[in-house]
Scaffold this motif. Structure first.
Motif, PDB file in Angstrom:
ATOM      1  N   UNK A  68       7.297  -5.274   7.725  1.00 54.35           N
ATOM      2  CA  UNK A  68       5.852  -5.072   7.641  1.00 54.35           C
ATOM      3  C   UNK A  68       5.513  -3.840   6.801  1.00 54.35           C
ATOM      4  N   UNK A  69       6.383  -2.849   6.842  1.00 56.01           N
ATOM      5  CA  UNK A  69       6.177  -1.646   6.035  1.00 56.01           C
ATOM      6  C   UNK A  69       6.277  -1.979   4.544  1.00 56.01           C
ATOM      7  N   UNK A  70       7.246  -2.808   4.189  1.00 52.52           N
ATOM      8  CA  UNK A  70       7.417  -3.192   2.794  1.00 52.52           C
ATOM      9  C   UNK A  70       6.224  -3.992   2.296  1.00 52.52           C
ATOM     10  N   UNK A  71       5.818  -4.981   3.066  1.00 53.90           N
ATOM     11  CA  UNK A  71       4.714  -5.841   2.649  1.00 53.90           C
ATOM     12  C   UNK A  71       3.368  -5.132   2.758  1.00 53.90           C
ATOM     13  N   UNK A  72       3.276  -4.171   3.675  1.00 55.99           N
ATOM     14  CA  UNK A  72       2.009  -3.469   3.860  1.00 55.99           C
ATOM     15  C   UNK A  72       1.570  -2.703   2.630  1.00 55.99           C
ATOM     16  N   UNK A  73       2.523  -2.229   1.848  1.00 53.87           N
ATOM     17  CA  UNK A  73       2.178  -1.488   0.642  1.00 53.87           C
ATOM     18  C   UNK A  73       1.585  -2.365  -0.439  1.00 53.87           C
ATOM     19  N   UNK A  74       1.911  -3.643  -0.427  1.00 57.14           N
ATOM     20  CA  UNK A  74       1.425  -4.538  -1.480  1.00 57.14           C
ATOM     21  C   UNK A  74      -0.099  -4.625  -1.453  1.00 57.14           C
ATOM     22  N   UNK A  75      -0.647  -4.847  -0.280  1.00 55.98           N
ATOM     23  CA  UNK A  75      -2.100  -4.972  -0.169  1.00 55.98           C
ATOM     24  C   UNK A  75      -2.793  -3.638  -0.413  1.00 55.98           C
ATOM     25  N   UNK A  76      -2.277  -2.566   0.177  1.00 55.79           N
ATOM     26  CA  UNK A  76      -2.905  -1.257   0.053  1.00 55.79           C
ATOM     27  C   UNK A  76      -2.917  -0.764  -1.394  1.00 55.79           C
ATOM     28  N   UNK A  77      -1.771  -0.842  -2.056  1.00 52.76           N
ATOM     29  CA  UNK A  77      -1.666  -0.342  -3.425  1.00 52.76           C
ATOM     30  C   UNK A  77      -2.454  -1.213  -4.385  1.00 52.76           C
ATOM     31  N   UNK A  78      -2.356  -2.539  -4.229  1.00 57.93           N
ATOM     32  CA  UNK A  78      -3.062  -3.442  -5.142  1.00 57.93           C
ATOM     33  C   UNK A  78      -4.573  -3.275  -5.026  1.00 57.93           C
ATOM     34  N   UNK A  79      -5.080  -3.237  -3.803  1.00 56.92           N
ATOM     35  CA  UNK A  79      -6.513  -3.049  -3.608  1.00 56.92           C
ATOM     36  C   UNK A  79      -6.972  -1.703  -4.156  1.00 56.92           C
ATOM     37  N   UNK A  80      -6.163  -0.681  -3.972  1.00 58.10           N
ATOM     38  CA  UNK A  80      -6.519   0.653  -4.465  1.00 58.10           C
ATOM     39  C   UNK A  80      -6.600   0.676  -5.981  1.00 58.10           C
ATOM     40  N   UNK A  81      -5.652   0.041  -6.640  1.00 57.61           N
ATOM     41  CA  UNK A  81      -5.649   0.014  -8.106  1.00 57.61           C
ATOM     42  C   UNK A  81      -6.849  -0.774  -8.629  1.00 57.61           C
ATOM     43  N   UNK A  82      -7.104  -1.939  -8.024  1.00 57.93           N
ATOM     44  CA  UNK A  82      -8.242  -2.759  -8.478  1.00 57.93           C
ATOM     45  C   UNK A  82      -9.550  -2.013  -8.281  1.00 57.93           C
ATOM     46  N   UNK A  83      -9.740  -1.448  -7.091  1.00 61.31           N
ATOM     47  CA  UNK A  83     -10.976  -0.726  -6.799  1.00 61.31           C
ATOM     48  C   UNK A  83     -11.144   0.478  -7.716  1.00 61.31           C
ATOM     49  N   UNK A  84     -10.057   1.196  -7.992  1.00 65.33           N
ATOM     50  CA  UNK A  84     -10.130   2.379  -8.852  1.00 65.33           C
ATOM     51  C   UNK A  84     -10.437   2.000 -10.291  1.00 65.33           C
ATOM     52  N   UNK A  92      -5.123   7.978  -5.142  1.00 64.91           N
ATOM     53  CA  UNK A  92      -4.590   8.499  -3.886  1.00 64.91           C
ATOM     54  C   UNK A  92      -5.637   8.524  -2.795  1.00 64.91           C
ATOM     55  N   UNK A  93      -6.857   8.911  -3.140  1.00 62.04           N
ATOM     56  CA  UNK A  93      -7.923   8.959  -2.144  1.00 62.04           C
ATOM     57  C   UNK A  93      -8.342   7.561  -1.706  1.00 62.04           C
ATOM     58  N   UNK A  94      -8.321   6.614  -2.631  1.00 65.57           N
ATOM     59  CA  UNK A  94      -8.684   5.237  -2.274  1.00 65.57           C
ATOM     60  C   UNK A  94      -7.656   4.642  -1.321  1.00 65.57           C
TER      61      UNK A  94
END
Length: 271
Positions: free
Chosen positions: A59-75, A194-196
């Protein structure tokens, strides 16, 4: 320079583990196994299992996919919107600039997290509402930074010279304005990612971000609240990864600031 190397290595490791999660993950991150709940760390489960028997490492490995992808798109969306609005406001000035700055001041006077919670509360938790809430609460700070840079550049002699020979506004913006503000903007964009990441994790922790059973670091921290005394790894693992990722990005942002040093030291207060 050691701190910069540490940041780069840490960021690369996290990104590689996240990107190749399907190849590295030993288990399905959403598969429930009630016969093996809250298992301690062992060879079969490197970080143990959670209250539903799901493998924490997976879950830790997969959890980063959503967090990082959403952060990049939003930024990126925030960057584009703030970039365009800031250039228009700073370059053309006048009543248009005054109108835009009124909107910017209103948005920046509202606490960003409270505003995001309100937006998601109205629209309902979803990927669309998460991205929209981040963009609405962030573009104003970006536009103000860009406007400030454009205001200082548009009075330069080479800009006046370009106008005197009949250069179009679009040409001046593209060839003279943008190249001179891209450095400081990259610095702020790096810090903003980072803040996102922290904002999206906070929303998931509050139950307003991604929804279970989607693997997400914020959701993992929320799920671990009940068991953090008996099984602290459930809380520590996602928390440490979020901290290391955000810290690495911020350190690289400081490095970019030093590299593109054009008086950007006080820009971070706007975002």
């Amino acid at each position: 320079m050691r701190i910069y190397r540490f940041a780069i290595i840490t960021l690369i490791i996290i990104l590689l583990f996240t990107i190749f999660a399907p190849l590295i993950s030993p288990y399905d991150p959403i598969k429930v196994n009630m016969a093996n709940t809250l298992a301690p760390a062992c060879m079969d489960h490197l970080l143990g299992t959670d209250s539903l028997g799901r493998d924490v490492f997976s879950r830790l490995l997969y959890g980063g996919r959503s967090s990082i992808l959403l952060s990049i798109i939003a930024s990126i969306v925030t960057m584009i919107l703030g970039f365009i609005v800031g250039i228009i406001s700073g370059y053309y000035g006048g009543k248009l600039d005054s109108f835009i700055q009124v909107i910017v001041n209103i948005l920046q006077s509202i606490p960003s997290m409270s505003f995001m919670v309100a937006i998601i509360g109205i629209m309902g938790p979803s990927i669309k509402s998460i991205i929209l809430s981040v963009v609405i609460t962030s573009w104003a700070g970006f536009s103000r930074i860009v406007r400030s840079e454009v205001l200082s550049i548009r009075v330069e002699d080479y800009i006046e010279g370009a106008k005197s020979i009949g250069a179009l506004d679009f040409y001046i913006i593209l060839h003279h304005i943008i190249p001179n503000i891209i450095g400081p903007f990259i610095v702020i964009f790096t810090v903003k990612i980072g803040k996102v990441i922290l904002s999206i994790a906070s929303l998931s922790f509050l139950g307003l971000g991604l929804q279970p059973p989607t693997p997400d670091w914020g959701i993992m921290i929320n799920d671990a609240r009940t068991y953090y005394l008996s099984n602290p790894i459930l809380l520590i693992a996602p928390g440490v990864v979020i901290m290391l990722l955000s810290l690495s990005i911020n350190i690289l942002g400081d490095f970019a600031r030093d590299y593109f040093d054009k008086g950007t030291n006080n820009f971070s207060k706007y975002i």
